[in-house]
Design an enzyme around this catalytic site. Sequence first.
Site, PDB file in Angstrom:
ATOM      1  N   LYS A   1       0.817  -1.131   0.084  1.00  7.75           N
ATOM      2  CA  LYS A   1       0.033   0.146  -0.033  1.00  7.75           C
ATOM      3  C   LYS A   1       0.945   1.214  -0.187  1.00  7.75           C
ATOM      4  CE  LYS A   1      -4.339  -2.154   1.425  1.00  7.75           C
ATOM      5  NZ  LYS A   1      -5.261  -2.214   2.500  1.00  7.75           N
TER       6      LYS A   1
ATOM      7  N   ARG B   1      -2.862 -10.608   4.863  1.00  2.24           N
ATOM      8  CA  ARG B   1      -3.327 -10.782   3.627  1.00  2.24           C
ATOM      9  C   ARG B   1      -2.332 -10.090   2.821  1.00  2.24           C
ATOM     10  NH1 ARG B   1      -6.583  -7.354  -0.024  1.00  2.24           N
ATOM     11  NH2 ARG B   1      -7.881  -8.656  -1.296  1.00  2.24           N
TER      12      ARG B   1
END
Length: 272
Positions: free
Chosen positions: A219, A254
């Site tokens: 991210k 994840r």
Amino acid sequence: MPLSQFGFSSNRPVVMGILNVTPDSFADGGRFDSFDAAFNRGLTMLDEGVDIIDVGGESTRPGSIGITQEEELHRVLPIIEALASKGAVVSIDTKRSITAKEALAAGARIVNDVSAGLSDPKMLEVVAEMACPYIAMHTRGESSDMQSRAVYSDVVKEVADELRGRVAASLAAGIAADNLILDPGIGFAKEADHNWQILNHLETFKAIGFPVLIGASRKRFLGNLVGADNTDARESATIALTALLANQGIWGVRVHSVKPHRDAIAVARSMR
């Protein structure tokens, strides 16, 4: 099946591998949007020791535009059925109750909902009916406007309180407590500093009393830290974060790759 019966190791975090069958997901959009590419990627994940393959057919990155119900089903159902037939534990990444129900019928065993039931009021009812594990993630608003809602006085307290509200709603709908997993929603309606505050106060989220999943893979806030604009270049920072999380009692991570994270967890656990 209750989460406790899945046989996941209690000695390390679960590794959930991301499989986006989309053309526009932020890190891997278009790489696996054909059946063959997605299926082969799923088989590779299985070979590398993935615990769960999280199949998503609609991008939820900030600013993304939604797709139709029919398109989402068209994207996800064939690959779910194929991977489930190979013994994979598949989760469906969706905000729609119809997609969740159809995916579970096709062989998925877990529902991963980035809206925690707020996008579709029937979602909690469907999950309760299907008696499957449910990952409830924190966000605010939809993808198109969530970053405008990233305004907090105390992000840790507010996110934890809002997750408690979703827990209450889930339990009231009939979802079993032992089937609930919480995700504080790194990057969803949160700026970089919010993400770091959450990661530095994971005890607050664990104290809610349910397993905690962290989805920070590749991210932007990691890229900002290490000066990596390209999403692939953020992988090393993601692996470092997984290693740091490995001994903090979280339920799972994840991630976009599997073996590097399994290796990082193994090293971290050995150093404990």
